[in-house]
Design a protein around this motif. Structure first.
Motif, PDB file in Angstrom:
ATOM      1  N   LEU A   7      -3.572   3.297   8.956  1.00  0.00           N
ATOM      2  CA  LEU A   7      -4.165   3.904   7.766  1.00  0.00           C
ATOM      3  C   LEU A   7      -4.096   5.430   7.824  1.00  0.00           C
ATOM      4  CD1 LEU A   7      -5.501   3.125   5.117  1.00  0.00           C
ATOM      5  CD2 LEU A   7      -7.709   3.122   6.268  1.00  0.00           C
ATOM      6  N   LYS A   8      -4.275   5.992   9.001  1.00  0.00           N
ATOM      7  CA  LYS A   8      -4.138   7.446   9.157  1.00  0.00           C
ATOM      8  C   LYS A   8      -2.734   7.890   8.736  1.00  0.00           C
ATOM      9  CE  LYS A   8      -7.455   8.271  12.945  1.00  0.00           C
ATOM     10  NZ  LYS A   8      -8.195   9.413  12.401  1.00  0.00           N
ATOM     11  N   CYS A   9      -1.713   7.185   9.220  1.00  0.00           N
ATOM     12  CA  CYS A   9      -0.333   7.528   8.885  1.00  0.00           C
ATOM     13  C   CYS A   9      -0.086   7.413   7.382  1.00  0.00           C
ATOM     14  CB  CYS A   9       0.633   6.623   9.642  1.00  0.00           C
ATOM     15  SG  CYS A   9       0.620   6.867  11.440  1.00  0.00           S
ATOM     16  N   ALA A  10      -0.607   6.350   6.783  1.00  0.00           N
ATOM     17  CA  ALA A  10      -0.414   6.147   5.344  1.00  0.00           C
ATOM     18  C   ALA A  10      -1.086   7.251   4.536  1.00  0.00           C
ATOM     19  CB  ALA A  10      -0.960   4.777   4.938  1.00  0.00           C
ATOM     20  N   LYS A  11      -2.306   7.620   4.918  1.00  0.00           N
ATOM     21  CA  LYS A  11      -3.018   8.663   4.177  1.00  0.00           C
ATOM     22  C   LYS A  11      -2.359  10.021   4.334  1.00  0.00           C
ATOM     23  CE  LYS A  11      -7.598   6.548   3.861  1.00  0.00           C
ATOM     24  NZ  LYS A  11      -9.039   6.655   4.202  1.00  0.00           N
ATOM     25  N   ALA A  12      -1.663  10.220   5.452  1.00  0.00           N
ATOM     26  CA  ALA A  12      -0.938  11.471   5.666  1.00  0.00           C
ATOM     27  C   ALA A  12       0.408  11.471   4.933  1.00  0.00           C
ATOM     28  CB  ALA A  12      -0.723  11.710   7.153  1.00  0.00           C
ATOM     29  N   GLY A  13       0.812  10.309   4.397  1.00  0.00           N
ATOM     30  CA  GLY A  13       2.069  10.219   3.664  1.00  0.00           C
ATOM     31  C   GLY A  13       3.295  10.060   4.548  1.00  0.00           C
TER      32      GLY A  13
END
Length: 273
Positions: free
Chosen positions: A222-228
């Motif tokens: 989720l961290k990676c996804a939110k960072a794009g």
């Protein structure tokens, strides 16, 4: 969290922090390790042990979280955490970050105050027990990433972190001359730090991939996804919720990256060549 509980947490954090101050160098920079005596095969020896210390984040003057982290790159950690947790959508929303000892004070634009989340230990990132699908980000990516290059970078990250006693993660840009490998006591902390390091260098995260020595859990995905960031992987296993996050956010998730012939592509294989 009541004011009295916040004060108690702050007092305990400061007390724990003061015990680690002997690890500072003459220039004020903190080490990642501290030497400790250990008995091996009946003989007393010195061994470097990773440092774990409490660090509290205050947002707009109010306590948000206290983390257990490896004491370096606190500014990068803060920038990355704010982005990876969706507390800001763009770096320009961060007005300032002031670091004094084990306290980080961030001033954010348009921030809606959230309840204090207390102490986050190094073994977890805060937890992702359910998916709020309405607020999940959607990664927009039309590029393809070279799997062999990702495999090679994963092996490099593993070599860098060998025998360190710490988790390691790396970030690499496919279009800019940038890569960074960072170690920390918590695998989720490494994600925050490498994202923060990339943002400080004005790197376009949409052209980057992340690899980690730790298991790719839901909070890391989720961290990676939110960072794009469109590609994230590990040389270890994954969790079912991490895969579900990958499917719903257009994040490509990879496993067993240190074994090129056995690499597993769990989600969005169209982004890999």
């Amino acid at each position: 969290m009541t004011i009295s509980n916040q004060l108690l947490l702050r007092f305990l954090t400061l007390k724990l922090y003061n015990k680690t101050q002997k690890t500072q160098t003459k220039t004020g920079e903190q080490k990642m390790y501290k030497e400790k005596d250990v008995i091996i095969a009946g003989k007393k020896q010195k061994k470097k042990i990773p440092i774990e210390e409490p660090t509290s984040l205050f947002i707009n003057g109010k306590h948000f979280k206290t983390f257990m982290i490896t004491p370096e790159m606190k500014k990068e950690f803060t920038i990355g955490h704010l982005i990876c947790e969706g507390l800001v959508s763009k770096p320009k929303e961060i007005e300032s970050i002031d670091i004094e000892g084990n306290e980080i004070n961030a001033i954010l634009k348009g921030y809606k105050q959230q309840p204090s989340q207390g102490l986050i230990v190094s073994g977890c990132g805060g937890g992702t027990n359910y998916l709020d699908e309405e607020n999940l980000p959607k990664i927009k990516n039309t590029k393809k990433f070279n799997l062999k290059q990702i495999n090679q970078f994963m092996i490099e990250v593993l070599e860098t972190g060998k025998s360190s006693g710490l988790h390691s993660s790396g970030i690499k840009s496919q279009t800019q001359n940038f890569q960074k490998i960072i170690k920390d006591i918590g695998r989720h902390n490494t994600i925050d730090k490498i994202v923060g390091a990339a943002i400080k260098q004005k790197i376009n995260l949409k052209n980057c991939y992340i690899v980690s020595t730790g298991r790719m859990s839901s909070d890391m995905a989720l961290k990676c996804a939110k960072a794009g960031i469109p590609i994230a992987g590990s040389h270890r296993s994954l969790t079912t919720l991490a895969i579900e996050i990958g499917e719903k956010t257009n994040l490509t998730i990879l496993g067993k990256l240190s074994k090129p012939k056995k690499t597993e592509i769990y989600t969005n294989p169209n982004q890999i060549k």
